[in-house]
Design a protein around this motif. Sequence first.
Motif, mmCIF file in Angstrom:
data_model
loop_
_atom_site.group_PDB
_atom_site.id
_atom_site.type_symbol
_atom_site.label_atom_id
_atom_site.label_comp_id
_atom_site.label_asym_id
_atom_site.label_seq_id
_atom_site.Cartn_x
_atom_site.Cartn_y
_atom_site.Cartn_z
ATOM 1 N N ILE A 157 16.070 43.414 5.035
ATOM 2 C CA ILE A 157 15.971 42.640 3.794
ATOM 3 C C ILE A 157 14.624 42.821 3.099
ATOM 4 N N VAL A 158 13.623 43.331 3.835
ATOM 5 C CA VAL A 158 12.299 43.538 3.232
ATOM 6 C C VAL A 158 11.940 45.021 3.141
ATOM 7 N N LYS A 159 12.874 45.902 3.455
ATOM 8 C CA LYS A 159 12.621 47.338 3.349
ATOM 9 C C LYS A 159 12.699 47.775 1.887
ATOM 10 N N SER A 160 11.777 48.612 1.457
ATOM 11 C CA SER A 160 11.723 49.007 0.048
ATOM 12 C C SER A 160 12.996 49.705 -0.404
ATOM 13 N N HIS A 161 13.630 50.488 0.495
ATOM 14 C CA HIS A 161 14.844 51.204 0.104
ATOM 15 C C HIS A 161 16.039 50.258 -0.049
ATOM 16 N N VAL A 162 15.871 49.000 0.347
ATOM 17 C CA VAL A 162 16.881 47.962 0.140
ATOM 18 C C VAL A 162 16.452 47.024 -0.980
ATOM 19 N N VAL A 163 15.180 46.665 -1.002
ATOM 20 C CA VAL A 163 14.671 45.717 -1.995
ATOM 21 C C VAL A 163 14.855 46.244 -3.418
ATOM 22 N N ILE A 164 14.529 47.501 -3.653
ATOM 23 C CA ILE A 164 14.560 48.036 -5.020
ATOM 24 C C ILE A 164 15.981 48.088 -5.583
ATOM 25 N N PRO A 165 16.937 48.755 -4.914
ATOM 26 C CA PRO A 165 18.301 48.738 -5.474
ATOM 27 C C PRO A 165 18.916 47.346 -5.472
ATOM 28 N N GLY A 166 18.570 46.543 -4.463
ATOM 29 C CA GLY A 166 19.079 45.175 -4.422
ATOM 30 C C GLY A 166 18.588 44.355 -5.596
ATOM 31 N N PHE A 167 17.312 44.524 -5.939
ATOM 32 C CA PHE A 167 16.748 43.801 -7.079
ATOM 33 C C PHE A 167 17.389 44.260 -8.389
ATOM 34 N N LEU A 168 17.759 45.540 -8.478
ATOM 35 C CA LEU A 168 18.440 46.041 -9.676
ATOM 36 C C LEU A 168 19.793 45.359 -9.864
ATOM 37 N N THR A 169 20.503 45.107 -8.760
ATOM 38 C CA THR A 169 21.787 44.406 -8.875
ATOM 39 C C THR A 169 21.565 42.957 -9.323
ATOM 40 N N SER A 170 20.460 42.361 -8.889
ATOM 41 C CA SER A 170 20.149 40.998 -9.341
ATOM 42 C C SER A 170 19.846 40.977 -10.829
ATOM 43 N N LEU A 171 19.130 41.981 -11.322
ATOM 44 C CA LEU A 171 18.858 42.064 -12.760
ATOM 45 C C LEU A 171 20.157 42.071 -13.554
ATOM 46 N N MET A 172 21.120 42.849 -13.063
ATOM 47 C CA MET A 172 22.418 42.939 -13.734
ATOM 48 C C MET A 172 23.106 41.577 -13.762
ATOM 49 N N LEU A 173 23.079 40.882 -12.641
ATOM 50 C CA LEU A 173 23.739 39.580 -12.547
ATOM 51 C C LEU A 173 22.976 38.497 -13.309
ATOM 52 N N TRP A 174 21.664 38.581 -13.341
ATOM 53 C CA TRP A 174 20.888 37.620 -14.130
ATOM 54 C C TRP A 174 21.212 37.750 -15.615
ATOM 55 N N GLY A 175 21.553 38.967 -16.047
ATOM 56 C CA GLY A 175 21.952 39.152 -17.430
ATOM 57 C C GLY A 175 23.334 38.601 -17.710
ATOM 58 N N ASN A 176 24.243 38.774 -16.762
ATOM 59 C CA ASN A 176 25.631 38.365 -16.982
ATOM 60 C C ASN A 176 25.872 36.881 -16.708
ATOM 61 N N TYR A 177 25.080 36.289 -15.832
ATOM 62 C CA TYR A 177 25.312 34.915 -15.375
ATOM 63 C C TYR A 177 25.423 33.894 -16.515
ATOM 64 N N PRO A 178 24.491 33.890 -17.488
ATOM 65 C CA PRO A 178 24.634 32.892 -18.572
ATOM 66 C C PRO A 178 25.890 33.094 -19.408
ATOM 67 N N LEU A 179 26.355 34.343 -19.526
ATOM 68 C CA LEU A 179 27.563 34.608 -20.311
ATOM 69 C C LEU A 179 28.796 33.988 -19.667
ATOM 70 N N THR A 180 28.763 33.818 -18.343
ATOM 71 C CA THR A 180 29.899 33.194 -17.656
ATOM 72 C C THR A 180 29.949 31.688 -17.908
ATOM 73 N N GLN A 181 28.876 31.130 -18.482
ATOM 74 C CA GLN A 181 28.820 29.694 -18.762
ATOM 75 C C GLN A 181 28.990 29.373 -20.241
ATOM 76 N N VAL A 182 29.018 30.400 -21.090
ATOM 77 C CA VAL A 182 28.917 30.182 -22.525
ATOM 78 C C VAL A 182 30.123 29.447 -23.110
ATOM 79 N N TYR A 183 31.260 29.523 -22.429
ATOM 80 C CA TYR A 183 32.462 28.849 -22.931
ATOM 81 C C TYR A 183 32.702 27.508 -22.230
ATOM 82 N N GLN A 184 31.783 27.115 -21.341
ATOM 83 C CA GLN A 184 31.967 25.903 -20.537
ATOM 84 C C GLN A 184 31.043 24.765 -20.954
#
Length: 298
Positions: A157-184
Amino acid sequence: MITRSSILHLRIPFSLFLMPVFLFALGLTPNLNESRLLYVFLALHLFLYPSSNGYNSYYDKDTESIGGLKKPPTVTKDLWALSMVFFLIAIGLGSLINWEFASMILVYGLVSMAYSHPSIRLKKYPWLSWLIAGLFQGYFTFAMAYAGLSDFGWDVIVKSHVVIPGFLTSLMLWGNYPLTQVYQHSEDARRGDMTLSRKLGIIGTFSFSALFFTLTGAGFGWYFLDKGLEPILWVFLGAMAPIVLYFLIWFAFVRKQPDRYATYSWAMGMNWISAIVLNAFFIYFFLEYTQVMQVFGY
């Protein structure tokens, strides 16, 4: 007795929207194994995510549209028990790989329960819920899948080869997350939940998501170029094109008539397009990066 309502509230098909994280981890795993692939996939997508969906639905008791259910049926008492059974099965499948992977599933499940449980209810804290949801559905899930697929433990969980791509997936979800609430907004206001989308407002939600989608594209671009994968970068940009186009068209309509177009149908359209093209891309990435097809002579 298990009711049809409870089965629907598990929202099993909704797991498709989180599958790109698993597929990205699959493409990078150094110890590919067929049985572990099956156990991790089933544990996460057939049992853990549905368990989380059902558990949160049990406490939310939504009457308006939620992700995967345009008209959610009335919640019944058996939903809580069913979600717990699915959670235990997910942990059991995880234990077939190793205890550390099983414990990661346990941690993910407990955090997801805190999202809607009335004693904690992370959902009512806009920035905290946004941060935790994106972190756990992205980075933590990536690390968890990577560990399970490779038969590794918590140290990854703290290895750079996991942290970097893992953080990229979080960036994607942080962008999409508010859109899932916009109609609620009205449903969340009725319950007293100040979600991030309510705090930002409809136009603010789209502007915020646009910023994070830009950061996501730049991050993945840097990642693929840094690894010398320029051809894969072009495929990624091609896959992102229909998502960006849909988002821009949606945003243009919302600017003119926010209440008319910030709807469940438009949000689910965004989710479906994203899931289809990103799953297709990460399957391609897995086949290309691991050179699996070359092994079979393709």
